[in-house]
Write an enzyme that holds these catalytic residues in place. Sequence first.
Site, PDB file in Angstrom:
ATOM      1  N   TYR A  60       0.839  -1.168   0.080  1.00 29.64           N
ATOM      2  CA  TYR A  60      -0.057   0.169   0.023  1.00 29.64           C
ATOM      3  C   TYR A  60       0.954   1.101  -0.009  1.00 29.64           C
ATOM      4  O   TYR A  60       1.521   1.757   0.857  1.00 29.64           O
ATOM      5  CB  TYR A  60      -1.043   0.030   1.114  1.00 29.64           C
ATOM      6  CG  TYR A  60      -1.968  -1.126   1.419  1.00 29.64           C
ATOM      7  CD1 TYR A  60      -2.488  -1.715   0.180  1.00 29.64           C
ATOM      8  CD2 TYR A  60      -2.511  -1.439   2.380  1.00 29.64           C
ATOM      9  CE1 TYR A  60      -3.091  -2.931   0.296  1.00 29.64           C
ATOM     10  CE2 TYR A  60      -3.687  -2.362   2.768  1.00 29.64           C
ATOM     11  CZ  TYR A  60      -3.738  -3.234   1.450  1.00 29.64           C
ATOM     12  OH  TYR A  60      -5.011  -4.003   1.456  1.00 29.64           O
ATOM     13  N   HIS A 128      -0.736 -12.305   0.547  1.00 35.51           N
ATOM     14  CA  HIS A 128      -1.575 -11.398  -0.020  1.00 35.51           C
ATOM     15  C   HIS A 128      -2.439 -11.554  -0.950  1.00 35.51           C
ATOM     16  O   HIS A 128      -3.257 -11.545  -1.268  1.00 35.51           O
ATOM     17  CB  HIS A 128      -0.731  -9.963  -0.082  1.00 35.51           C
ATOM     18  CG  HIS A 128      -1.808  -8.726  -0.292  1.00 35.51           C
ATOM     19  ND1 HIS A 128      -1.225  -7.338  -0.296  1.00 35.51           N
ATOM     20  CD2 HIS A 128      -3.171  -8.516  -0.472  1.00 35.51           C
ATOM     21  CE1 HIS A 128      -2.115  -6.556  -0.374  1.00 35.51           C
ATOM     22  NE2 HIS A 128      -3.274  -6.975  -0.408  1.00 35.51           N
ATOM     23  N   SER A 207     -13.212  -4.484   1.273  1.00 33.23           N
ATOM     24  CA  SER A 207     -14.197  -3.509   0.322  1.00 33.23           C
ATOM     25  C   SER A 207     -15.543  -3.925   0.769  1.00 33.23           C
ATOM     26  O   SER A 207     -16.533  -4.284  -0.218  1.00 33.23           O
ATOM     27  CB  SER A 207     -13.899  -3.868  -1.034  1.00 33.23           C
ATOM     28  OG  SER A 207     -12.437  -3.431  -1.554  1.00 33.23           O
ATOM     29  N   PRO A 208     -15.995  -3.985   1.920  1.00 33.79           N
ATOM     30  CA  PRO A 208     -17.416  -4.259   2.197  1.00 33.79           C
ATOM     31  C   PRO A 208     -18.652  -3.387   1.796  1.00 33.79           C
ATOM     32  O   PRO A 208     -19.812  -4.064   1.885  1.00 33.79           O
ATOM     33  CB  PRO A 208     -17.522  -4.284   4.019  1.00 33.79           C
ATOM     34  CG  PRO A 208     -16.401  -3.351   4.193  1.00 33.79           C
ATOM     35  CD  PRO A 208     -15.273  -3.613   3.026  1.00 33.79           C
ATOM     36  N   GLY A 210     -18.101  -2.087  -1.356  1.00 34.24           N
ATOM     37  CA  GLY A 210     -17.975  -2.028  -2.834  1.00 34.24           C
ATOM     38  C   GLY A 210     -16.988  -0.906  -3.340  1.00 34.24           C
ATOM     39  O   GLY A 210     -17.399  -0.187  -4.130  1.00 34.24           O
ATOM     40  N   ARG A 211     -15.928  -0.679  -2.702  1.00 36.10           N
ATOM     41  CA  ARG A 211     -15.001   0.463  -2.933  1.00 36.10           C
ATOM     42  C   ARG A 211     -15.770   1.745  -2.811  1.00 36.10           C
ATOM     43  O   ARG A 211     -15.379   2.678  -3.684  1.00 36.10           O
ATOM     44  CB  ARG A 211     -14.290   0.078  -4.124  1.00 36.10           C
ATOM     45  CG  ARG A 211     -13.340  -1.097  -4.020  1.00 36.10           C
ATOM     46  CD  ARG A 211     -12.519  -1.324  -5.124  1.00 36.10           C
ATOM     47  NE  ARG A 211     -11.605  -2.319  -5.092  1.00 36.10           N
ATOM     48  CZ  ARG A 211     -11.987  -3.747  -4.940  1.00 36.10           C
ATOM     49  NH1 ARG A 211     -13.259  -3.835  -5.478  1.00 36.10           N
ATOM     50  NH2 ARG A 211     -10.979  -4.664  -4.960  1.00 36.10           N
ATOM     51  N   GLY A 212     -16.743   1.984  -1.998  1.00 36.51           N
ATOM     52  CA  GLY A 212     -17.408   3.140  -1.738  1.00 36.51           C
ATOM     53  C   GLY A 212     -18.691   3.293  -2.579  1.00 36.51           C
ATOM     54  O   GLY A 212     -19.416   4.196  -2.537  1.00 36.51           O
TER      55      GLY A 212
END
Length: 345
Positions: A60, A128, A207-208, A210-212
């Site tokens: 990251y 990962h 991503s719960p 959906g990436r926003g």
Amino acid sequence: MPVADVRLGSGDHALNVTSIGYGAMSIAGAYGSMAEDAAIDLLHHVEERGVNFIDTANIYGDGVSEQVVGKFLDGRRHDFVLATKVGIEKGGGVGQRRPRGDAAYIREQIDLSLKRLGTDYVDLYYLHRVDPEVPIEESAGALSELVEAGKVRAIGLSEATGEEIRRAHAVHPVTAVQSEWSIFSRDVETYVLPTCAELGVGFVPYSPVGRGLITDHFTPDALGEGDGRHNFPWFQAENLPLNQELAEQVLAEAAALDVPAAGLALAWLFAKAHGLGVEISPIPGTRYAEHWDELQAGLGAGGAGVELDAGVIARLDALAEQVRGERSFKVDWVSGGREGLIPRS
């Protein structure tokens, strides 16, 4: 905002964490730039809300996320459960990297991560991505050696298939599996989650929301230059309008319940996990304190999920099959692709 405790894994390799953790990819520029001071302020906000579980990775921001988290943890490392990852080798940017899981690389990278984090151990160390050129047994064996060396307390896998989880677990107990899971992304329910339930492995959904996309704030204008979501099929021009319409249905359900859409997305996850017999700790990421509070609203009065009736769950369950585009730009990189659940375009 109460936060319940959950137990990931079983036996001597279990970890007690809060029922929600902070995913620290966002503070390293994945969705736009963020100043270090602002990132540390946000981490303090998350801490003030009772959260003790922080998830980062060496890739990251090419180490930036780990460095910021390390500064935040300075002097109080033992107050938090810290997870980081190894297994994606830097390339030419998103879509140009490659999985790498050989033992030598894992041994090298843990020391670099520990230095950036300012600690001599991490609580949870994930592979990962599964390296197609390295048997999962070798990767799990290298992670196990780090446990024996005291550098790692427990091991995890990210985007591993049900079969890969079993093979790794036979080498060393796997404490947690981290993969994408949300109202819009359901492939892990076929093989991965049943395997976790059978083996007593915890699950950490990334991503719960959906990436926003499944939030009250998303608009196409939010996708600025350098935003990594441009690389994901859901957000591409031919797919986004329909996917936004589906997200609006989630917003309508949330409004009827008087909860934020992001909170409803988390509440749905807890309800589904309970039905599958899996302990979870989702790790949403955000750059904004107010957005974090909307996420945490989904935990409800008991801190482990707003109670949803069967009708709401059924209506939300019906949305995933209508989503246009796949969840990853490389289907072989995610468990559902290798399990034949995500078609290759």
